[in-house]
Design a protein around this motif. Structure first.
Motif, PDB file in Angstrom:
ATOM      1  N   ALA A  46       0.471  -1.567  -0.430  1.00  0.00           N
ATOM      2  CA  ALA A  46      -0.453   0.068  -0.143  1.00  0.00           C
ATOM      3  C   ALA A  46       0.503   1.237  -0.267  1.00  0.00           C
ATOM      4  CB  ALA A  46      -0.728  -0.076   1.295  1.00  0.00           C
ATOM      5  N   LEU A  47       2.221   1.127   0.304  1.00  0.00           N
ATOM      6  CA  LEU A  47       2.840   2.282  -0.195  1.00  0.00           C
ATOM      7  C   LEU A  47       3.004   2.762  -1.513  1.00  0.00           C
ATOM      8  CD1 LEU A  47       5.276   4.294   1.256  1.00  0.00           C
ATOM      9  CD2 LEU A  47       6.688   2.097   0.133  1.00  0.00           C
ATOM     10  N   LEU A  48       2.774   2.919  -2.818  1.00  0.00           N
ATOM     11  CA  LEU A  48       2.931   3.647  -3.189  1.00  0.00           C
ATOM     12  C   LEU A  48       0.615   4.901  -3.200  1.00  0.00           C
ATOM     13  CD1 LEU A  48       4.436   1.651  -6.587  1.00  0.00           C
ATOM     14  CD2 LEU A  48       4.818   3.676  -5.042  1.00  0.00           C
ATOM     15  N   PRO A  49       0.225   4.294  -3.220  1.00  0.00           N
ATOM     16  CA  PRO A  49      -0.669   5.358  -2.624  1.00  0.00           C
ATOM     17  C   PRO A  49      -0.920   5.907  -2.038  1.00  0.00           C
ATOM     18  CG  PRO A  49      -1.615   2.585  -2.721  1.00  0.00           C
ATOM     19  CD  PRO A  49      -0.091   2.911  -2.838  1.00  0.00           C
ATOM     20  N   LEU A  50      -0.218   5.394  -0.298  1.00  0.00           N
ATOM     21  CA  LEU A  50      -0.200   6.020   0.776  1.00  0.00           C
ATOM     22  C   LEU A  50       0.639   6.923   0.212  1.00  0.00           C
ATOM     23  CD1 LEU A  50       0.376   3.565   3.476  1.00  0.00           C
ATOM     24  CD2 LEU A  50      -1.631   5.582   3.479  1.00  0.00           C
ATOM     25  N   LEU A  51       1.640   7.410  -0.353  1.00  0.00           N
ATOM     26  CA  LEU A  51       2.539   8.544  -0.473  1.00  0.00           C
ATOM     27  C   LEU A  51       1.798   9.440  -1.798  1.00  0.00           C
ATOM     28  CD1 LEU A  51       5.563   6.340  -1.546  1.00  0.00           C
ATOM     29  CD2 LEU A  51       5.297   8.178  -0.218  1.00  0.00           C
ATOM     30  N   HIS A  52       0.508   8.687  -2.732  1.00  0.00           N
ATOM     31  CA  HIS A  52      -0.096  10.266  -3.068  1.00  0.00           C
ATOM     32  C   HIS A  52      -1.444  10.213  -2.053  1.00  0.00           C
ATOM     33  CE1 HIS A  52       0.631   9.618  -6.993  1.00  0.00           C
ATOM     34  NE2 HIS A  52       0.238   8.162  -7.145  1.00  0.00           N
ATOM     35  N   LEU A  53      -1.735   9.702  -0.776  1.00  0.00           N
ATOM     36  CA  LEU A  53      -2.433   9.773   0.076  1.00  0.00           C
ATOM     37  C   LEU A  53      -2.011  11.396   0.588  1.00  0.00           C
ATOM     38  CD1 LEU A  53      -4.458   9.758   1.829  1.00  0.00           C
ATOM     39  CD2 LEU A  53      -4.149   8.501   3.190  1.00  0.00           C
ATOM     40  N   VAL A  54      -0.633  11.259   1.015  1.00  0.00           N
ATOM     41  CA  VAL A  54       0.332  12.659   1.909  1.00  0.00           C
ATOM     42  C   VAL A  54       0.785  13.271   0.962  1.00  0.00           C
ATOM     43  CG1 VAL A  54       1.305  10.551   3.607  1.00  0.00           C
ATOM     44  CG2 VAL A  54       2.379  11.653   2.130  1.00  0.00           C
ATOM     45  N   GLN A  55       0.607  13.166  -0.862  1.00  0.00           N
ATOM     46  CA  GLN A  55       0.662  13.890  -0.933  1.00  0.00           C
ATOM     47  C   GLN A  55      -0.313  15.326  -1.386  1.00  0.00           C
ATOM     48  OE1 GLN A  55       3.762  14.185  -4.413  1.00  0.00           O
ATOM     49  NE2 GLN A  55       2.674  13.343  -5.054  1.00  0.00           N
ATOM     50  N   SER A  56      -1.559  14.683  -1.395  1.00  0.00           N
ATOM     51  CA  SER A  56      -3.001  15.080  -1.324  1.00  0.00           C
ATOM     52  C   SER A  56      -3.057  15.872  -0.079  1.00  0.00           C
ATOM     53  CB  SER A  56      -4.261  14.140  -1.625  1.00  0.00           C
ATOM     54  OG  SER A  56      -4.247  13.492  -0.322  1.00  0.00           O
ATOM     55  N   GLU A  57      -2.379  16.142   1.056  1.00  0.00           N
ATOM     56  CA  GLU A  57      -2.489  17.226   2.421  1.00  0.00           C
ATOM     57  C   GLU A  57      -1.754  17.930   2.199  1.00  0.00           C
ATOM     58  OE1 GLU A  57      -3.891  18.212   5.430  1.00  0.00           O
ATOM     59  OE2 GLU A  57      -5.132  15.912   4.254  1.00  0.00           O
ATOM     60  N   GLU A  58      -0.369  17.887   1.475  1.00  0.00           N
ATOM     61  CA  GLU A  58       0.547  18.822   1.419  1.00  0.00           C
ATOM     62  C   GLU A  58       0.592  19.778  -0.042  1.00  0.00           C
ATOM     63  OE1 GLU A  58       2.504  19.070   5.226  1.00  0.00           O
ATOM     64  OE2 GLU A  58       2.723  17.193   4.459  1.00  0.00           O
ATOM     65  N   GLY A  59       0.713  18.615  -0.591  1.00  0.00           N
ATOM     66  CA  GLY A  59       1.134  19.140  -2.580  1.00  0.00           C
ATOM     67  C   GLY A  59       2.151  18.673  -2.402  1.00  0.00           C
ATOM     68  N   HIS A  60       2.652  17.782  -1.241  1.00  0.00           N
ATOM     69  CA  HIS A  60       4.375  16.876  -1.814  1.00  0.00           C
ATOM     70  C   HIS A  60       4.394  16.127  -0.712  1.00  0.00           C
ATOM     71  CE1 HIS A  60       5.318  20.595   0.830  1.00  0.00           C
ATOM     72  NE2 HIS A  60       6.625  20.065   0.922  1.00  0.00           N
ATOM     73  N   VAL A  61       5.603  15.305  -0.561  1.00  0.00           N
ATOM     74  CA  VAL A  61       5.762  13.771  -0.060  1.00  0.00           C
ATOM     75  C   VAL A  61       6.529  14.910   1.592  1.00  0.00           C
ATOM     76  CG1 VAL A  61       6.670  11.946   0.416  1.00  0.00           C
ATOM     77  CG2 VAL A  61       5.286  12.427  -1.566  1.00  0.00           C
ATOM     78  N   THR A  62       6.752  15.383   2.298  1.00  0.00           N
ATOM     79  CA  THR A  62       7.100  16.349   3.491  1.00  0.00           C
ATOM     80  C   THR A  62       7.620  14.659   4.066  1.00  0.00           C
ATOM     81  OG1 THR A  62       5.039  16.360   4.707  1.00  0.00           O
ATOM     82  CG2 THR A  62       5.706  17.829   3.029  1.00  0.00           C
ATOM     83  N   ARG A  63       8.557  15.135   4.664  1.00  0.00           N
ATOM     84  CA  ARG A  63       9.179  14.088   5.710  1.00  0.00           C
ATOM     85  C   ARG A  63       8.137  13.665   6.822  1.00  0.00           C
ATOM     86  NH1 ARG A  63      13.237  16.623   9.756  1.00  0.00           N
ATOM     87  NH2 ARG A  63      14.091  14.937  10.160  1.00  0.00           N
ATOM     88  N   THR A  64       6.945  14.439   6.871  1.00  0.00           N
ATOM     89  CA  THR A  64       6.123  14.556   7.999  1.00  0.00           C
ATOM     90  C   THR A  64       5.491  12.900   7.685  1.00  0.00           C
ATOM     91  OG1 THR A  64       6.378  16.478   9.076  1.00  0.00           O
ATOM     92  CG2 THR A  64       3.637  15.342   8.693  1.00  0.00           C
ATOM     93  N   GLY A  65       5.270  13.066   6.382  1.00  0.00           N
ATOM     94  CA  GLY A  65       3.868  12.159   5.378  1.00  0.00           C
ATOM     95  C   GLY A  65       5.096  10.708   5.437  1.00  0.00           C
ATOM     96  N   GLN A  66       6.529  10.757   4.882  1.00  0.00           N
ATOM     97  CA  GLN A  66       7.194   9.827   4.639  1.00  0.00           C
ATOM     98  C   GLN A  66       6.561   9.581   6.093  1.00  0.00           C
ATOM     99  OE1 GLN A  66      10.838  10.282   3.082  1.00  0.00           O
ATOM    100  NE2 GLN A  66      10.384  11.935   2.402  1.00  0.00           N
ATOM    101  N   ARG A  67       6.826   9.703   7.170  1.00  0.00           N
ATOM    102  CA  ARG A  67       7.277   9.089   8.625  1.00  0.00           C
ATOM    103  C   ARG A  67       6.002   8.413   9.048  1.00  0.00           C
ATOM    104  NH1 ARG A  67       7.967  12.315  14.801  1.00  0.00           N
ATOM    105  NH2 ARG A  67       7.237  10.410  15.775  1.00  0.00           N
ATOM    106  N   PHE A  68       5.019   9.635   9.200  1.00  0.00           N
ATOM    107  CA  PHE A  68       2.946   8.753   9.022  1.00  0.00           C
ATOM    108  C   PHE A  68       3.371   7.262   8.182  1.00  0.00           C
ATOM    109  CE2 PHE A  68      -1.257   8.584   6.919  1.00  0.00           C
ATOM    110  CZ  PHE A  68      -1.699   7.794   7.741  1.00  0.00           C
ATOM    111  N   CYS A  69       3.577   7.697   6.540  1.00  0.00           N
ATOM    112  CA  CYS A  69       3.639   5.722   6.150  1.00  0.00           C
ATOM    113  C   CYS A  69       4.175   5.121   6.553  1.00  0.00           C
ATOM    114  CB  CYS A  69       4.409   6.554   4.356  1.00  0.00           C
ATOM    115  SG  CYS A  69       2.913   7.483   3.932  1.00  0.00           S
TER     116      CYS A  69
END
Length: 280
Positions: A46-69
């Protein structure tokens, strides 16, 4: 040793752990994440769609988004970062509402893609991968989009704008910045990059009529399929430049591929086989 996209590699103290999302944001993302993870027999798939999910939150994949995944999938942040930095669809820094990509692969380039990309850089005052000051447009050159039938192609948030020219591309980005609605040549109606990222995460596009308009194959791409099904195409006669149908001369072979040629079998001066006896 620390590494940042803008500074490259530097010496110094390691980066501190990434901050976490606010409680309300995390709770919302966890709900969405559970729905995504449930689609896969192995959670790490599920990592690929989860990265899209966190990208939809801030417009890019932040370190916070990576930590969440990493936390919801029980992975290390290094494992997540390795994937997030491999695929170009995941942005590593703030980007605009509209990702404008100009194809500069061979066919699009020679058909005008290079000229369009250069003109848009001058017109917008940005370089490759940079965003306009108003935060509306991020410009980049992109690899082949499998739309060579419609070259040169510009994509906005992965929707097609076919058969572009320098003037039409300039008009497109001006409309995007001004908030003027624009319609892709084919495919679904345009939405913002964050909205696109959520759709790519696997959530339905709830805009009225968007799903019905989602077909993306154009007529030029479907000709081969129609011929394979036995459908006939209307005859088309192409006349040489400067001549009409009345004064067209008899057809000539214009290519060596379909013209009779002297070969080793038909030309005594070029017999088949070796020209010397064996052993000489």
């Amino acid at each position: 040793m620390t590494t940042t996209p803008s500074q490259g590699v530097g010496l110094g103290m390691p980066q501190l752990p990434a901050p976490v999302y606010p409680d309300d944001v995390r709770a919302r993302l966890e709900t969405d994440a559970r729905e995504i993870i449930a689609r896969y027999p192995d959670s790490r798939s599920a990592l690929l769609p989860l990265l899209h999910l966190v990208q939809s939150e801030e417009g890019h994949v932040t370190r916070t988004g990576q930590r969440f995944c990493a936390e919801v999938l029980d992975l290390t942040t290094a494992e997540v970062a390795a994937v997030a930095t491999f695929y170009s669809m995941y942005r590593r820094g703030p980007s605009g509402d509209y990702q404008v990509g100009v194809c500069t692969n061979t066919l699009c380039a020679v058909m005008g893609g290079d000229a369009i990309f250069e003109a848009l850089q001058d017109h917008l005052g940005v370089g490759n991968g940079e965003t306009t000051d108003d935060g509306k447009v991020t410009l980049e050159h992109i690899e082949c989009n499998a739309a060579c039938d419609f070259a040169p192609v510009v994509m906005v948030n992965w929707e097609f704008f076919d058969n572009q020219t320098v003037p039409s591309a300039k008009r497109l980005v001006d409309d995007l910045r001004a908030g003027v609605p624009v319609d892709p040549t084919r495919g679904a109606p345009l939405c913002t990059f964050k909205e696109t990222a959520r759709i790519l995460a696997g959530f339905p596009d709830e805009r009225e009529g968007a799903v019905e308009a989602g077909g993306s194959a154009g007529p030029a791409s479907l000709i081969g399929l129609r011929l394979a099904k036995g459908e006939t195409q209307p005859a088309r006669v192409v006349h040489p430049r400067g001549r009409g149908p009345q004064d067209q001369p008899p057809a000539e072979h214009l290519s060596s591929h379909d013209a009779p040629q002297d070969t080793s079998a038909s030309d005594p001066a070029n017999p088949a086989g070796p020209v010397a006896e064996e052993g000489e």
